[in-house]
Design an enzyme around this catalytic site. Structure first.
Site, PDB file in Angstrom:
ATOM      1  CG  ASN A   9     -52.985 -12.401   0.208  1.00 47.60           C
ATOM      2  OD1 ASN A   9     -52.540 -11.571  -0.613  1.00 47.60           O
ATOM      3  ND2 ASN A   9     -53.325 -13.482  -0.161  1.00 47.60           N
ATOM      4  CG  HIS A  96     -52.191 -17.465  -1.469  1.00 47.40           C
ATOM      5  ND1 HIS A  96     -53.339 -17.891  -2.235  1.00 47.40           N
ATOM      6  CD2 HIS A  96     -52.244 -17.005  -0.211  1.00 47.40           C
ATOM      7  CE1 HIS A  96     -54.352 -17.476  -1.667  1.00 47.40           C
ATOM      8  NE2 HIS A  96     -53.737 -17.100  -0.503  1.00 47.40           N
ATOM      9  CD  GLU A 167     -53.798 -20.740   1.044  1.00 47.72           C
ATOM     10  OE1 GLU A 167     -54.663 -19.735   0.697  1.00 47.72           O
ATOM     11  OE2 GLU A 167     -52.953 -21.057   0.598  1.00 47.72           O
TER      12      GLU A 167
END
Length: 251
Positions: A9, A96, A167
């Site tokens: 990313n 995200h 994450e």
């Protein structure tokens, strides 16, 4: 059988010329030393049409870092899933932690983005994860379960096209680190939620990537866990030597 995947990313880094140079360098490195996993680079929108034709699609997939929750129209500054797909890109990162935090993306917005991505034959890399306060309150399981609502409305067939990325937001840039054991624990929990919703076969075939601070020095230990199927890589994806070091953890 589910795939091992290392996805980079780039975030808001690299101008167009720098991005093209980085993609070429990575392409050459992986052409000379074929990876044992799927490799994806997710770039800023402006890079997509230039980067997609210069990489070997058999070795490197290209994706966007986001797409709009609308089909088309008067949405100044937005880029639709159809536009992303028209560049030749195959993947898109959705949900995200930075998008959730800075742009207030909700479960409902992300549900729309996922549906539009799938309608345009993009493979979503869907991110979930808890912040520090939630981890310290031991609420990580309920947080990721709530975030999965954006994709758990899908049919089993459509869900099977999703790649998940966990994450640990609390461990990114905070000086705190998530251990390989912590990664395995939450990945196994996520897979159990998928099994409860869609059955064991779908769960066993879903790739769940780790999106913490993954480096060449800790990638092998992280990827050795049975429920960690690769990584969503930030900073280390901007240097070929570091990104390839992580990719090589699967060798």
């Amino acid at each position: 059988m589910r795939k091992n995947i290392v996805a980079g990313n780039w975030k808001m880094n690299k101008n167009l010329q720098e991005g093209i140079a980085l993609a070429k360098e990575l392409n050459e490195a992986l052409a000379a030393d074929k990876p044992n996993c799927d490799v994806v680079i997710c770039t800023p929108f402006i890079h997509l049409a230039s980067v997609t034709p210069i990489v070997d699609k058999a070795v490197i997939g290209v994706g966007a870092e986001n797409c709009a929750d609308k089909v088309s129209g008067a949405y100044t500054g937005e880029v639709s899933a159809e536009m992303v797909a028209s560049t030749g890109a195959e993947y898109v990162i959705l949900g995200h932690s930075e998008r959730r935090a800075y742009y207030h993306e909700t479960v409902e917005i992300l549900e729309e983005k996922v549906k539009l991505a799938l309608a345009n034959n993009l493979k979503p890399i869907f991110c979930i994860g808890e912040v520090l306060e939630e981890r310290e309150a031991n609420k990580q399981n309920e947080v990721v379960a709530a975030q999965l609502a954006s994709v758990f409305s899908l049919s089993a067939e459509d869900f099977s096209k999703i790649i998940l990325a966990y994450e640990p937001v609390w461990a990114i840039g905070t000086g705190k680190t998530a251990t390989a054991e912590q990664a395995q624990e939450i990945h196994a929990f996520i897979r159990s939620l998928i099994a409860d919703k869609y059955g064991k076969e779908v769960a066993d075939n879903t790739s769940i990537l780790y999106g913490g601070s993954c480096k060449p020095s800790n990638a092998k230990e992280l990827f050795a866990n049975p429920d960690v199927d690769g990584g969503l890589i930030g900073g280390a994806a901007l240097k070929v030597v570091d990104f390839k070091g992580i990719i090589d953890a699967f060798k």
